[in-house]
Design an enzyme around this catalytic site. Structure first.
Site, PDB file in Angstrom:
ATOM      1  N   ASP A  97      -6.811  -3.843   8.068  1.00  0.00           N
ATOM      2  CA  ASP A  97      -6.192  -4.916   7.266  1.00  0.00           C
ATOM      3  C   ASP A  97      -5.698  -6.063   8.128  1.00  0.00           C
ATOM      4  OD1 ASP A  97      -4.762  -2.689   4.760  1.00  0.00           O
ATOM      5  OD2 ASP A  97      -6.795  -3.378   5.147  1.00  0.00           O
TER       6      ASP A  97
ATOM      7  N   ARG B  47      -8.367  -2.074  -7.011  1.00  0.00           N
ATOM      8  CA  ARG B  47      -8.952  -0.927  -6.311  1.00  0.00           C
ATOM      9  C   ARG B  47      -8.048   0.292  -6.459  1.00  0.00           C
ATOM     10  NH1 ARG B  47     -12.776   2.162  -4.216  1.00  0.00           N
ATOM     11  NH2 ARG B  47     -11.954   3.501  -2.591  1.00  0.00           N
TER      12      ARG B  47
ATOM     13  N   ASP C 209     -16.501   8.830  -3.742  1.00  0.00           N
ATOM     14  CA  ASP C 209     -17.033  10.203  -3.710  1.00  0.00           C
ATOM     15  C   ASP C 209     -16.025  11.212  -3.171  1.00  0.00           C
ATOM     16  OD1 ASP C 209     -17.501   8.633  -1.321  1.00  0.00           O
ATOM     17  OD2 ASP C 209     -18.561  10.369  -0.516  1.00  0.00           O
ATOM     18  N   LEU C 210     -15.236  10.816  -2.180  1.00  0.00           N
ATOM     19  CA  LEU C 210     -14.267  11.769  -1.601  1.00  0.00           C
ATOM     20  C   LEU C 210     -13.131  12.059  -2.581  1.00  0.00           C
ATOM     21  CD1 LEU C 210     -14.094  10.467   2.079  1.00  0.00           C
ATOM     22  CD2 LEU C 210     -15.558  12.253   1.105  1.00  0.00           C
TER      23      LEU C 210
ATOM     24  N   ARG D 182     -16.851   0.519  -1.078  1.00  0.00           N
ATOM     25  CA  ARG D 182     -15.653   1.171  -1.647  1.00  0.00           C
ATOM     26  C   ARG D 182     -16.037   2.397  -2.498  1.00  0.00           C
ATOM     27  NH1 ARG D 182     -11.290  -2.590  -1.193  1.00  0.00           N
ATOM     28  NH2 ARG D 182     -10.050  -0.744  -0.845  1.00  0.00           N
ATOM     29  N   PRO D 183     -16.804   3.333  -1.962  1.00  0.00           N
ATOM     30  CA  PRO D 183     -17.165   4.516  -2.746  1.00  0.00           C
ATOM     31  C   PRO D 183     -15.931   5.346  -3.095  1.00  0.00           C
ATOM     32  CG  PRO D 183     -17.699   4.848  -0.452  1.00  0.00           C
ATOM     33  CD  PRO D 183     -17.273   3.417  -0.581  1.00  0.00           C
TER      34      PRO D 183
ATOM     35  N   CYS E 214     -10.874  -5.747  -3.517  1.00  0.00           N
ATOM     36  CA  CYS E 214     -11.445  -6.752  -2.611  1.00  0.00           C
ATOM     37  C   CYS E 214     -12.931  -6.476  -2.400  1.00  0.00           C
ATOM     38  CB  CYS E 214     -10.756  -6.637  -1.255  1.00  0.00           C
ATOM     39  SG  CYS E 214      -9.462  -7.836  -1.093  1.00  0.00           S
TER      40      CYS E 214
ATOM     41  N   ASN F 238       0.803  -1.225   0.000  1.00  0.00           N
ATOM     42  CA  ASN F 238       0.000   0.000   0.000  1.00  0.00           C
ATOM     43  C   ASN F 238       0.834   1.273   0.000  1.00  0.00           C
ATOM     44  OD1 ASN F 238      -2.170  -1.639  -0.134  1.00  0.00           O
ATOM     45  ND2 ASN F 238      -2.730  -1.455   2.025  1.00  0.00           N
TER      46      ASN F 238
HETATM   47  C1  EPZ Z   1      -6.580   1.751   1.548  1.00  0.00           C
HETATM   48  O1  EPZ Z   1      -7.801   1.531   0.848  1.00  0.00           O
HETATM   49  C2  EPZ Z   1      -5.835   0.431   1.488  1.00  0.00           C
HETATM   50  N1  EPZ Z   1      -5.564   0.072   0.095  1.00  0.00           N
HETATM   51  C3  EPZ Z   1      -6.686  -0.662   2.143  1.00  0.00           C
HETATM   52  O2  EPZ Z   1      -5.912  -1.860   2.134  1.00  0.00           O
HETATM   53  C4  EPZ Z   1      -6.966  -0.259   3.594  1.00  0.00           C
HETATM   54  O3  EPZ Z   1      -7.816  -1.228   4.184  1.00  0.00           O
HETATM   55  C5  EPZ Z   1      -7.636   1.118   3.630  1.00  0.00           C
HETATM   56  O4  EPZ Z   1      -6.825   2.087   2.927  1.00  0.00           O
HETATM   57  C6  EPZ Z   1      -7.855   1.610   5.055  1.00  0.00           C
HETATM   58  O5  EPZ Z   1      -6.629   1.682   5.719  1.00  0.00           O
HETATM   59  C7  EPZ Z   1      -4.537   0.675  -0.551  1.00  0.00           C
HETATM   60  O6  EPZ Z   1      -3.845   1.521  -0.004  1.00  0.00           O
HETATM   61  C8  EPZ Z   1      -4.288   0.224  -1.959  1.00  0.00           C
HETATM   62  P1  EPZ Z   1     -10.065   4.361   2.453  1.00  0.00           P
HETATM   63  P2  EPZ Z   1      -8.762   2.785   0.487  1.00  0.00           P
HETATM   64  O7  EPZ Z   1     -10.381   5.273   1.333  1.00  0.00           O
HETATM   65  O8  EPZ Z   1      -7.935   3.959   0.152  1.00  0.00           O
HETATM   66  C9  EPZ Z   1     -14.630   5.305   3.007  1.00  0.00           C
HETATM   67  C10 EPZ Z   1      -5.517  -4.151   1.785  1.00  0.00           C
HETATM   68  O9  EPZ Z   1      -6.020  -5.185   2.267  1.00  0.00           O
HETATM   69  N2  EPZ Z   1     -14.515   6.097   1.769  1.00  0.00           N
HETATM   70  O10 EPZ Z   1      -9.154   4.836   3.537  1.00  0.00           O
HETATM   71  O11 EPZ Z   1      -9.764   2.309  -0.491  1.00  0.00           O
HETATM   72  C11 EPZ Z   1     -14.574   3.802   2.711  1.00  0.00           C
HETATM   73  O12 EPZ Z   1     -15.873   3.322   2.422  1.00  0.00           O
HETATM   74  C12 EPZ Z   1      -6.411  -2.998   1.390  1.00  0.00           C
HETATM   75  O13 EPZ Z   1      -4.286  -3.977   1.590  1.00  0.00           O
HETATM   76  C13 EPZ Z   1     -15.594   6.881   1.365  1.00  0.00           C
HETATM   77  O14 EPZ Z   1     -16.636   6.912   2.018  1.00  0.00           O
HETATM   78  O15 EPZ Z   1      -9.480   2.994   1.886  1.00  0.00           O
HETATM   79  C14 EPZ Z   1     -14.076   3.220   3.986  1.00  0.00           C
HETATM   80  O16 EPZ Z   1     -15.179   3.083   4.877  1.00  0.00           O
HETATM   81  C15 EPZ Z   1      -7.887  -3.282   1.646  1.00  0.00           C
HETATM   82  N3  EPZ Z   1     -15.485   7.604   0.220  1.00  0.00           N
HETATM   83  C16 EPZ Z   1     -13.176   4.317   4.561  1.00  0.00           C
HETATM   84  O17 EPZ Z   1     -13.461   5.508   3.818  1.00  0.00           O
HETATM   85  C17 EPZ Z   1     -14.344   7.602  -0.538  1.00  0.00           C
HETATM   86  O18 EPZ Z   1     -14.285   8.310  -1.577  1.00  0.00           O
HETATM   87  C18 EPZ Z   1     -11.703   4.020   4.435  1.00  0.00           C
HETATM   88  O19 EPZ Z   1     -11.440   3.838   3.076  1.00  0.00           O
HETATM   89  C19 EPZ Z   1     -13.256   6.799  -0.121  1.00  0.00           C
HETATM   90  C20 EPZ Z   1     -13.362   6.051   1.037  1.00  0.00           C
END
Ligand code: EPZ
Length: 418
Positions: free
Chosen positions: A305, A92, A124-125, A121-122, A116, A23
């Site tokens: 994770d 992703r 929007d942000l 996995r929205p 995954c 990551n």
């Molecule tokens: C990163 O995913 C990691 N992946 C994930 O690792 C990790 O679980 C996650 O961060 C949290 O630490 C990579 O770095 C490639 P987020 P990411 O945006 O960026 C919500 C693994 O197993 N959200 O921090 O997709 C979302 O629904 C993977 O190595 C919105 O609402 O995670 C979640 O509830 C899995 N809108 C929360 O934020 C958005 O636009 C955290 O998601 C984006 C996210």
């Protein structure tokens, strides 16, 4: 399709060398097209997510070469702003190609990303952040079309500290006009690694690791040679393996501060853990007191994770453990498989209620996602009797040589092709 054949119940002894962080590497690969000079990344793990990202770079017109663990990217001739949908769905992290492709070409087209199946996995942000930088965005037919005459700095407040959205905004604004501030930014160590990488290329970014990141736009970025941070999630996976199987492991090449939340929990259940520079020694086995409560939170809270692996550990700890998954909606796919091994778990919404049993027994298991697959493998290695784990494509997305590293410290595990 590959599968693991595992004879469980043996303690683990020896050393495990930790790979560079998946990551951290993925956003660095996205950042590599922000310069037309050569980018060299050392210790790059040969995992499916990295190979897919390299394929995306090739589709954009980059030239790449991957010898052993050194990846060289030359994007001087990159000219295509469209990320192929098959690859975007596979991966992703393709979504944070958006920021760098827009910064490079002034436009971008990408299918909604896959990854995954752990939740909605929205994005929007990500899109809100890019719009704040004056990117025009149209979503149609499952595609996101972006265009921008000039990326202007903005003051952006994220509704939640999204790792990917934080990275996308950094990538889009690093060569923009003026200064961008990201508030309520993710504080994960991988963000600091991206900041270090870009600053080595000539960027002016500060605040990585805090909830406020400042990016002063610069005109140009030059090539870079870089070794990414170690994979804290891989390290945590092997620490939990020692706690489950017993024995003693030396985890080499890891920053203990990055997994302080896990170390705290493992010490609570009476694992003996010592830290020396970039090595963590763990003595597991014996009594495993109750974990009591695990709540996944953004960094520095307990990492989502490692939720699946620690759920597997909770199955054989004394007493009851409540595990709350606050970040993703459907990240308990490993639970039904653990129950088939004799675990006593009840899931209600985002909470799993685990009652410890003395030992799990072997079963034929199916991995449902990356970290759940790792958790089932650990459960099988610790269980009594024989197990198989199928659908290893999930595990291969994020762990390089997982079975070799486990076998190297005494687990009876091998991969066969069926
Ligand atoms: C990163 O995913 C990691 N992946 C994930 O690792 C990790 O679980 C996650 O961060 C949290 O630490 C990579 O770095 C490639 P987020 P990411 O945006 O960026 C919500 C693994 O197993 N959200 O921090 O997709 C979302 O629904 C993977 O190595 C919105 O609402 O995670 C979640 O509830 C899995 N809108 C929360 O934020 C958005 O636009 C955290 O998601 C984006 C996210």
């Amino acid at each position: 399709m590959d599968k693991f054949i595992i004879e469980g119940g043996r303690p683990l002894y020896g050393e495990v060398e930790i790979q560079a962080a998946k990551n951290a590497v993925l956003p660095l690969l996205a950042a590599s097209i922000l310069t037309d000079e050569r980018v060299i990344i050392h210790r790059c793990p040969r995992i499916r997510d990295v190979l897919n990202m390299i394929q995306i770079l090739n589709e954009l017109g980059c030239r790449t070469s991957f010898e052993r663990e050194t990846l060289v990217i030359d994007s001087a001739d990159a000219a295509n702003h469209e990320i192929p949908s098959a690859l975007a769905k596979e991966l992703r992290s393709s979504i944070f190609m958006l920021g760098s492709v827009i910064a490079r070409f002034g436009k971008a087209r990408i299918a909604y990303p896959g990854g995954c199946d752990i939740g909605l996995r929205p994005v929007d942000l990500h899109l809100k952040g890019l719009k704040s930088l004056h990117v025009r965005i149209e979503e149609e037919g499952g595609y996101i079309n972006c265009a921008c005459d000039r990326l202007n700095g903005a003051d952006i407040l994220l509704d939640c500290p999204s790792v990917g959205a934080t990275e996308n905004i950094i990538l889009a604004s690093v060569k923009g006009e003026g200064t961008t501030v990201v508030r309520n930014a993710a504080k994960e160590p991988e963000i600091c690694d991206l900041q270090n990488f870009l600053n080595k290329m000539g960027a002016k970014i500060s605040g990585g690791g805090t909830s406020t990141i400042r990016i002063e736009g610069v005109k140009r970025l030059h090539g870079v040679e870089y070794t990414p941070m170690p994979d804290r999630i891989e390290a945590g996976t092997f620490l939990i393996a020692a706690a489950m199987c017993g024995g003693e492991l030396e985890i080499k090449g890891v920053f203990a501060d990055n997994i302080a939340a896990l170390l705290h929990k493992l010490r609570e259940i009476s694992c003996k853990i010592t830290v020396k520079n970039d090595k963590i020694y763990i003595k597991g086995g014996g009594v495993r007191k109750s974990l009591r409560m695990i709540e996944t939170m953004p960094y520095p809270g307990f990492p989502t994770d490692l939720q699946a692996p620690i759920t597997a550990l909770a199955c054989i700890c004394e007493g009851a453990t409540v595990i709350v998954e606050n970040l993703f909606e459907t990240r308990f796919k490993h639970v039904p498989e653990l129950i088939r091994m004799g675990a006593d778990i009840t899931v209600r919404g985002r909470a799993a209620f685990v009652r410890g049993v003395p030992v799990l027994h072997g079963a034929d298991l199916v991995a449902g996602d990356l970290r759940g697959g790792a958790a089932l493998t650990l459960a099988a290695v610790s269980a009594e009797g024989k197990s198989t784990v199928t659908d290893l494509s999930h595990i291969d997305r994020g762990y390089s040589g997982f079975e070799y590293k486990l076998a190297g410290v005494g687990a009876k595990i091998r991969r066969i092709r069926v």
